[in-house]
Design a protein around this motif. Structure first.
Motif, PDB file in Angstrom:
ATOM      1  N   PRO A 170      12.054   4.223  -2.723  1.00  0.00           N
ATOM      2  CA  PRO A 170      11.933   4.486  -4.161  1.00  0.00           C
ATOM      3  C   PRO A 170      12.833   5.645  -4.555  1.00  0.00           C
ATOM      4  O   PRO A 170      13.166   6.502  -3.728  1.00  0.00           O
ATOM      5  CB  PRO A 170      10.451   4.848  -4.321  1.00  0.00           C
ATOM      6  N   GLU A 171      13.257   5.662  -5.812  1.00  0.00           N
ATOM      7  CA  GLU A 171      14.076   6.775  -6.266  1.00  0.00           C
ATOM      8  C   GLU A 171      13.225   8.043  -6.333  1.00  0.00           C
ATOM      9  O   GLU A 171      12.024   8.001  -6.605  1.00  0.00           O
ATOM     10  CB  GLU A 171      14.691   6.467  -7.626  1.00  0.00           C
ATOM     11  N   ILE A 172      13.871   9.181  -6.065  1.00  0.00           N
ATOM     12  CA  ILE A 172      13.175  10.460  -5.939  1.00  0.00           C
ATOM     13  C   ILE A 172      13.689  11.415  -7.012  1.00  0.00           C
ATOM     14  O   ILE A 172      14.905  11.569  -7.192  1.00  0.00           O
ATOM     15  CB  ILE A 172      13.405  11.056  -4.543  1.00  0.00           C
ATOM     16  N   VAL A 173      12.768  12.051  -7.716  1.00  0.00           N
ATOM     17  CA  VAL A 173      13.132  13.026  -8.751  1.00  0.00           C
ATOM     18  C   VAL A 173      13.606  14.318  -8.089  1.00  0.00           C
ATOM     19  O   VAL A 173      12.962  14.831  -7.166  1.00  0.00           O
ATOM     20  CB  VAL A 173      11.935  13.315  -9.668  1.00  0.00           C
ATOM     21  N   ILE A 174      14.744  14.850  -8.565  1.00  0.00           N
ATOM     22  CA  ILE A 174      15.259  16.129  -8.091  1.00  0.00           C
ATOM     23  C   ILE A 174      15.280  17.086  -9.284  1.00  0.00           C
ATOM     24  O   ILE A 174      16.044  16.888 -10.227  1.00  0.00           O
ATOM     25  CB  ILE A 174      16.687  15.999  -7.502  1.00  0.00           C
ATOM     26  N   SER A 175      14.441  18.091  -9.246  1.00  0.00           N
ATOM     27  CA  SER A 175      14.394  19.046 -10.354  1.00  0.00           C
ATOM     28  C   SER A 175      15.600  19.980 -10.292  1.00  0.00           C
ATOM     29  O   SER A 175      16.284  20.068  -9.271  1.00  0.00           O
ATOM     30  CB  SER A 175      13.107  19.862 -10.294  1.00  0.00           C
ATOM     31  N   LYS A 176      15.849  20.685 -11.379  1.00  0.00           N
ATOM     32  CA  LYS A 176      17.004  21.588 -11.438  1.00  0.00           C
ATOM     33  C   LYS A 176      16.938  22.660 -10.361  1.00  0.00           C
ATOM     34  O   LYS A 176      17.952  23.026  -9.769  1.00  0.00           O
ATOM     35  CB  LYS A 176      17.078  22.241 -12.820  1.00  0.00           C
ATOM     36  N   LYS A 177      15.733  23.152 -10.076  1.00  0.00           N
ATOM     37  CA  LYS A 177      15.617  24.227  -9.081  1.00  0.00           C
ATOM     38  C   LYS A 177      15.784  23.710  -7.647  1.00  0.00           C
ATOM     39  O   LYS A 177      15.934  24.503  -6.717  1.00  0.00           O
ATOM     40  CB  LYS A 177      14.272  24.942  -9.219  1.00  0.00           C
ATOM     41  N   HIS A 178      15.767  22.382  -7.506  1.00  0.00           N
ATOM     42  CA  HIS A 178      15.867  21.807  -6.164  1.00  0.00           C
ATOM     43  C   HIS A 178      17.191  21.098  -5.906  1.00  0.00           C
ATOM     44  O   HIS A 178      17.379  20.522  -4.845  1.00  0.00           O
ATOM     45  CB  HIS A 178      14.724  20.812  -5.931  1.00  0.00           C
ATOM     46  N   ILE A 179      18.121  21.152  -6.865  1.00  0.00           N
ATOM     47  CA  ILE A 179      19.364  20.395  -6.698  1.00  0.00           C
ATOM     48  C   ILE A 179      20.448  21.187  -5.991  1.00  0.00           C
ATOM     49  O   ILE A 179      21.392  20.630  -5.447  1.00  0.00           O
ATOM     50  CB  ILE A 179      19.881  19.875  -8.057  1.00  0.00           C
ATOM     51  N   GLY A 180      20.335  22.519  -5.955  1.00  0.00           N
ATOM     52  CA  GLY A 180      21.314  23.345  -5.264  1.00  0.00           C
ATOM     53  C   GLY A 180      22.707  23.188  -5.828  1.00  0.00           C
ATOM     54  O   GLY A 180      22.911  23.210  -7.049  1.00  0.00           O
ATOM     55  N   ASN A 191       2.618   8.904  -6.628  1.00  0.00           N
ATOM     56  CA  ASN A 191       1.378   8.129  -6.750  1.00  0.00           C
ATOM     57  C   ASN A 191       1.445   7.331  -8.044  1.00  0.00           C
ATOM     58  O   ASN A 191       2.524   7.161  -8.622  1.00  0.00           O
ATOM     59  CB  ASN A 191       0.145   9.044  -6.697  1.00  0.00           C
ATOM     60  N   GLU A 192       0.301   6.856  -8.523  1.00  0.00           N
ATOM     61  CA  GLU A 192       0.297   6.025  -9.725  1.00  0.00           C
ATOM     62  C   GLU A 192       0.761   6.788 -10.963  1.00  0.00           C
ATOM     63  O   GLU A 192       1.240   6.194 -11.923  1.00  0.00           O
ATOM     64  CB  GLU A 192      -1.106   5.468  -9.955  1.00  0.00           C
ATOM     65  N   LYS A 193       0.625   8.124 -10.936  1.00  0.00           N
ATOM     66  CA  LYS A 193       0.968   8.920 -12.123  1.00  0.00           C
ATOM     67  C   LYS A 193       2.337   9.587 -12.027  1.00  0.00           C
ATOM     68  O   LYS A 193       3.018   9.758 -13.047  1.00  0.00           O
ATOM     69  CB  LYS A 193      -0.097   9.991 -12.348  1.00  0.00           C
ATOM     70  N   PHE A 194       2.735   9.977 -10.824  1.00  0.00           N
ATOM     71  CA  PHE A 194       3.947  10.788 -10.688  1.00  0.00           C
ATOM     72  C   PHE A 194       4.930  10.141  -9.711  1.00  0.00           C
ATOM     73  O   PHE A 194       4.534   9.528  -8.713  1.00  0.00           O
ATOM     74  CB  PHE A 194       3.599  12.196 -10.189  1.00  0.00           C
ATOM     75  N   LEU A 195       6.218  10.292 -10.031  1.00  0.00           N
ATOM     76  CA  LEU A 195       7.274   9.784  -9.168  1.00  0.00           C
ATOM     77  C   LEU A 195       7.441  10.685  -7.945  1.00  0.00           C
ATOM     78  O   LEU A 195       7.058  11.860  -7.970  1.00  0.00           O
ATOM     79  CB  LEU A 195       8.595   9.722  -9.937  1.00  0.00           C
ATOM     80  N   PRO A 196       8.029  10.159  -6.869  1.00  0.00           N
ATOM     81  CA  PRO A 196       8.322  11.007  -5.704  1.00  0.00           C
ATOM     82  C   PRO A 196       9.249  12.155  -6.087  1.00  0.00           C
ATOM     83  O   PRO A 196      10.069  12.035  -7.003  1.00  0.00           O
ATOM     84  CB  PRO A 196       9.007  10.037  -4.730  1.00  0.00           C
ATOM     85  N   GLN A 197       9.123  13.255  -5.367  1.00  0.00           N
ATOM     86  CA  GLN A 197       9.948  14.430  -5.649  1.00  0.00           C
ATOM     87  C   GLN A 197      10.539  14.952  -4.346  1.00  0.00           C
ATOM     88  O   GLN A 197       9.952  14.813  -3.272  1.00  0.00           O
ATOM     89  CB  GLN A 197       9.103  15.527  -6.306  1.00  0.00           C
ATOM     90  N   LYS A 256       0.824  -1.213   0.000  1.00  0.00           N
ATOM     91  CA  LYS A 256       0.000   0.000   0.000  1.00  0.00           C
ATOM     92  C   LYS A 256       0.864   1.271   0.000  1.00  0.00           C
ATOM     93  O   LYS A 256       0.613   2.227   0.729  1.00  0.00           O
ATOM     94  CB  LYS A 256      -0.954   0.011   1.200  1.00  0.00           C
ATOM     95  N   ASP A 257       1.934   1.250  -0.800  1.00  0.00           N
ATOM     96  CA  ASP A 257       2.819   2.407  -0.976  1.00  0.00           C
ATOM     97  C   ASP A 257       3.542   2.819   0.302  1.00  0.00           C
ATOM     98  O   ASP A 257       3.976   3.974   0.438  1.00  0.00           O
ATOM     99  CB  ASP A 257       2.050   3.608  -1.543  1.00  0.00           C
ATOM    100  N   ALA A 258       3.663   1.897   1.251  1.00  0.00           N
ATOM    101  CA  ALA A 258       4.419   2.216   2.467  1.00  0.00           C
ATOM    102  C   ALA A 258       5.904   2.319   2.141  1.00  0.00           C
ATOM    103  O   ALA A 258       6.407   1.640   1.250  1.00  0.00           O
ATOM    104  CB  ALA A 258       4.186   1.145   3.527  1.00  0.00           C
TER     105      ALA A 258
END
Length: 716
Positions: free
Chosen positions: A169-179, A196-202, A105-107
Motif C-alpha cells: 500500500p502507498e505510505i504517507v510521508i509527512s514533511k518532518k519525515h521526508i528529509g 488501519n480502517e481510519k488512517f493510511l500507513p505512515q 486481513k491487512d497482510a
C-alpha cells in the motif's frame, strides 16, 4: 544443553506427537512414549509458542493439532497489486493458495500468515479455473521487514511513498519525515505505522538513492534491500591498509617453497582477483601429481579481527554486470592475496596423486609460498587447446602441460559423470558494458575446455580437503546438496512425459536417468525449459557444519576450499586445515564457529544471488529498451496464470501478459503448464518457439513486456 536448545527439542517432539486433533493429555502421553517428561509449566509455555508461530493451532475446545488438521496452513503472503493475492505454502508442497480481495486481513507482501483453505472456483486471468485452492488469512504470524524501497510521488498535496511493484500500500510521508528527498526520488522508507480502517500507513525516509528514473539508483536500492554495502568500515580498511604490499621473507618461514615450480592462473579476461593456480607433473610411477594452489587469505584475515568480522557479515562477494562488491577490501582481494604473476604470494597447496584413469590415490596439503609463472585467460587457453598455432607458439613453455591438463580434466569429468553427477548445462547471460558502465550487449556465457579444466581441478581439490577434514574429525563448513523432494521429482517426471521422456517411478532420484534426459535435450531449442525445470525440482545447495554429501555432484565429501578471497566458508576451511596440519583436535568452540559461519554464509549467498539477478534484469531492460517496436524470435520459458514468459536467444526474458492476448479466452492448466484458447484452440506450451514484439522495457524496474507478433513475420 541450553534452555533454548531444550525448547527447540521439545517443540519438535510436540509437533511429532500432535497427530490429528488431540488434547494436552494426548500430547503428554505421546511425549511419555518418546521418553520426554517436561514440566507442566514448560509444556504450557511451549505449546503457546507453537500456536503463536503457527506450527500448531488450538481449537476452542482446547484441542491442538497441526494447521493441516484444521484445514489450514502457514505460508508467505504474495500480493499482486491487483487486489487479490496468493499464499505460498512454507512446506514447499502443493500449489499456491489464491486469496480473493478483502480476504487478506491487512497482510502485506512478504508477511508470514496462517490461512484457512477450501476448494472453490474463482476467475484466474481469463477463464474460469475450477478446483483451485482458495483461502483467507486468519492471522499474520510475523511481519516482513519494516524498511522498503521505492519512489516519492505526489497525490494532490500529500507526499506518498510507492514501491515499484505496486504490491505494498502507498505510505504517507509527512514533511518532518521526508528529509532531503524530493518527488521522483528513489528512497528507503521505514514503516512507522501500517495503517488501519481510519488512517493510511505512515513512514519516514531513511535514505535517498537518487532520481527514480535512473538505473543506478534502482540498483543501489536493490543492494540496500538485501543488506549489501559497498563501503568498508573504517577499522577494516585501516587493517587492510596496514598490511604490507609485498610478501616478506619472514612470512614464509616454515612454508613449502614452490617459487621455482611452473604453476599458473587461468581466469576470465577482466578478472582482477586470482585466488587459484594450477600445476601438473608426472611421477616416476606414471601417475599425475596435480597441484591446486589457493591464496592463503587466512594468514592476513585472522579470527575476530575487523577484517574477519566484516568478511563474516558479507559472506561473499557480489558480482553484476561489470561491477563487484568484494568480500575483502581491494588491497587484499586485488593485492597481497591475489596470485598475480611474477610476485611472491602465500598459498595453501593441495597436491593430489591421480592415476591416468582419474583414480585419486592420495592427497597432501601444505602452507606454501609461490610465484605464479603466468596469468592466462580462458579465451587464450581455449585457443591453444583448439590448436591455434600462433597462440601455442607464443606460449610454447606452457602449451604441452595444458594439453596434459586438458586430457586429465576430461578423464576426471567422465569419471564424475559415471558415478552419477548431474550436468545441467543451463547457459548464463553475460552483460557487456562500455567504459561508462552502460550495457552494450547481452550474450550467453561461453564455456570451453579451459573453463571445464579449472572446474574439474577445483572440484577434486574440494573433495580431497573435505574428506581429510572429515576423517580427522575436524570441524568444517561443508557444501551440502541434499536429496530432492520426491513430490517435486514426480512433478518434474510428469512434465518430462509431456516432452516424450519416461522416468522410472521407483528410481526417480537416480541421477543417471535424470542425466540421460538432460543429454537428450541438449541442442534442442524446444526442450531448453527441461533443465531449468529439473533445477527447480532439486534442493538448493547450502552450507552446513555436517558432512551430508552432495547429490548433484554424486560426492560423499564436499566443501568449498578454492575461493577464500570471495567466499567466507573457504576462509574458515583454510583455518581448520591449518589447525589439522598443526596437529590440533576439534573442539566445541571450533564447531560453534563453523555452525555460525554455515548459517550466515548460506543467508548471505541467498541475498547475493537475489540481488545479482534483480540488478542484471535492470541492465538487460536498459539494453533492450533501444529496440522497442522490434520483433524477436524466442521460446516460451514459463507460463503462469497471468502471462507467458518468453526468452530470447541472448537470454533476455520478458512477459506476454494475458490481458494483451485479445484474440481468445485462454485457460491456464497448472499441471501441464499450458495456455489453451477456448475458441481458436491455440495452445501455448513450454519450449514452444514464438515471435514477439517488444512494447516496453524499464531500466528502473527490470520489467520487459512483449506481445505476440501477428503471423505476418518478423522485422528484426
Amino acid at each position: 544443553m541450553t534452555a533454548e536448545c531444550k525448547d527447540t527439542v521439545l517443540k519438535q517432539l510436540i509437533i511429532e506427537a500432535a497427530q490429528g486433533v488431540c488434547t494436552q493429555d494426548d500430547i503428554i502421553r505421546a511425549l511419555d512414549g518418546r521418553g520426554a517428561h517436561p514440566k507442566h509449566s514448560d509444556l504450557v509455555r511451549v505449546l503457546a509458542e507453537l500456536v503463536d508461530e503457527g506450527s500448531l493451532m488450538r481449537a476452542r475446545s482446547n484441542r491442538y493439532g497441526r494447521p493441516e488438521a484444521f484445514g489450514c496452513l502457514a505460508g508467505t503472503y504474495c500480493a499482486t497489486g491487483r487486489g487479490y493475492a496468493f499464499v505460498r505454502p512454507e512446506s514447499g508442497k502443493g500449489e499456491d493458495i489464491f486469496i480473493p480481495p478483502h480476504r487478506g486481513k491487512d497482510a502485506w507482501h512478504g508477511d508470514r500468515v496462517l490461512v484457512r483453505i477450501r476448494q472453490d472456483t474463482h476467475r484466474s486471468g481469463q477463464g474460469d479455473k475450477p478446483n483451485r485452492c482458495e483461502g483467507e488469512v486468519l492471522r499474520i504470524l510475523s511481519q516482513t521487514r519494516d524498511d522498503v524501497t521505492g519512489c516519492i510521488v505526489m497525490r494532490g498535496k500529500m507526499t506518498m511513498f510507492r514501491d515499484d511493484s505496486g504490491r505494498l500500500p502507498e505510505i504517507v510521508i509527512s514533511k518532518k519525515h521526508i528529509g532531503e528527498a524530493h518527488p521522483g526520488d528513489r528512497v528507503a522508507v521505514k514503516v512507522l505505522f501500517r495503517g488501519n480502517e481510519k488512517f493510511l500507513p505512515q513512514g519516514v525516509v531513511t535514505r535517498v538513492f537518487g532520481s527514480g528514473l535512473t538505473r543506478d539508483a534502482a540498483a543501489a536500492a536493490i543492494l540496500y534491500e538485501h543488506d549489501i554495502s559497498a563501503p568498508f568500515p573504517q577499522d577494516a580498511m585501516e587493517q587492510a591498509e596496514n598490511i604490507p604490499l609485498f610478501v616478506q621473507e619472514k612470512d614464509w618461514v616454515g612454508r613449502l617453497d614452490l617459487r621455482s615450480q611452473k604453476l599458473f592462473t587461468i581466469d576470465g579476461d577482466t578478472a582482477k582477483d586470482f585466488d587459484d593456480a594450477v600445476s601438473l607433473e608426472t611421477l616416476p610411477n606414471g601417475h599425475y601429481r596435480l597441484g591446486v594452489h589457493i591464496a592463503d587469505v587466512s594468514y592476513y584475515v585472522t579470527p575476530d579481527s575487523p577484517l574477519d568480522k566484516e568478511a563474516f557479515k558479507r559472506g561473499t562477494s557480489v558480482y553484476y554486470a561489470d561491477q563487484v562488491i568484494p568480500m575483502l577490501p581491494l588491497p587484499l582481494s586485488n593485492g597481497i592475496c591475489s596470485l598475480n604473476p611474477g610476485v611472491n604470494r602465500l598459498a595453501f597447496s593441495a597436491f593430489i596423486e591421480l592415476g591416468k584413469d582419474g583414480t585419486r590415490y592420495s592427497a597432501d596439503f601444505h602452507r606454501s609460498v609461490i610465484c605464479s609463472y603466468a596469468r592466462l585467460t580462458y579465451n587464450q587457453v581455449n585457443r591453444m587447446l583448439a590448436g591455434d598455432w600462433k597462440e601455442r607458439n607464443l606460449r610454447q613453455d606452457i602449451a604441452p602441460v595444458l594439453d596434459e591438463m586438458n586430457a586429465l580434466a576430461k578423464t576426471l569429468h567422465d569419471r564424475r559423470m559415471q558415478r552419477g553427477a548431474l550436468e545441467l548445462n543451463i547457459p548464463e547471460p553475460v552483460i557487456l558494458c562500455d567504459r561508462n558502465g552502460d550495457p552494450t550487449g547481452v550474450e550467453k556465457r561461453g564455456r570451453g575446455d579451459a573453463e571445464s579444466l579449472i572446474e574439474e581441478f577445483m572440484l577434486i581439490a574440494n573433495e580431497a580437503v573435505s574428506e581429510v577434514l572429515f576423517r580427522h574429525q575436524m570441524p568444517a563448513v561443508y557444501r551440502v546438496h541434499e536429496d530432492p523432494d520426491p513430490d517435486k521429482l514426480r512433478a518434474f517426471a510428469a512434465q518430462a512425459r509431456l516432452f516424450g521422456y519416461r522416468l522410472r517411478e521407483k528410481d526417480l532420484t537416480d541421477t543417471h536417468q535424470l542425466q540421460r534426459i538432460l543429454d537428450q535435450t541438449a541442442g534442442n531449442p524446444e526442450q531448453q525449459a527441461l533443465p531449468t525445470m529439473l533445477l527447480r525440482s532439486l534442493a538448493r545447495a547450502r552450507y552446513s557444519p555436517e558432512c551430508l554429501g552432495h547429490y548433484g555432484l554424486a560426492s560423499k565429501y564436499y566443501l568449498h576450499f578454492t575461493s577464500p578471497i570471495r567466499r567466507y566458508p573457504d576462509l574458515v576451511v583454510h583455518r581448520m586445515l591449518t589447525r589439522m596440519l598443526a596437529g590440533e583436535q576439534g573442539s566445541r568452540e571450533l564447531t560453534d564457529m563453523c555452525e555460525q559461519a554455515a548459517l550466515q554464509s548460506t543467508e548471505r549467498e541467498l541475498a547475493a544471488d537475489a540481488a545479482e539477478r534483480e540488478i542484471e534484469k535492470l541492465y538487460m531492460a536498459d539494453y533492450i529498451s533501444q529496440y522497442i517496436g522490434h520483433t524477436f524470435d524466442g521460446y516460451i520459458s514459463n507460463i503462469t496464470n497471468f502471462g507467458v514468459y518468453v526468452q530470447l536467444d541472448n537470454m533476455i526474458e520478458g512477459m506476454v501478459r494475458l490481458d494483451t492476448m485479445k484474440n481468445d479466452w485462454f485457460e491456464f492448466n497448472p499441471e501441464r503448464i499450458t495456455l489453451f484458447g477456448k475458441h481458436t484452440g491455440q495452445n501455448y506450451h513450454l519450449g514452444m518457439p514464438v515471435n514477439v514484439t517488444l512494447v516496453n522495457a524499464s531500466a528502473t524496474t527490470g520489467l520487459i513486456d512483449f506481445i505476440f507478433t501477428p503471423d505476418e513475420g518478423t522485422v528484426g
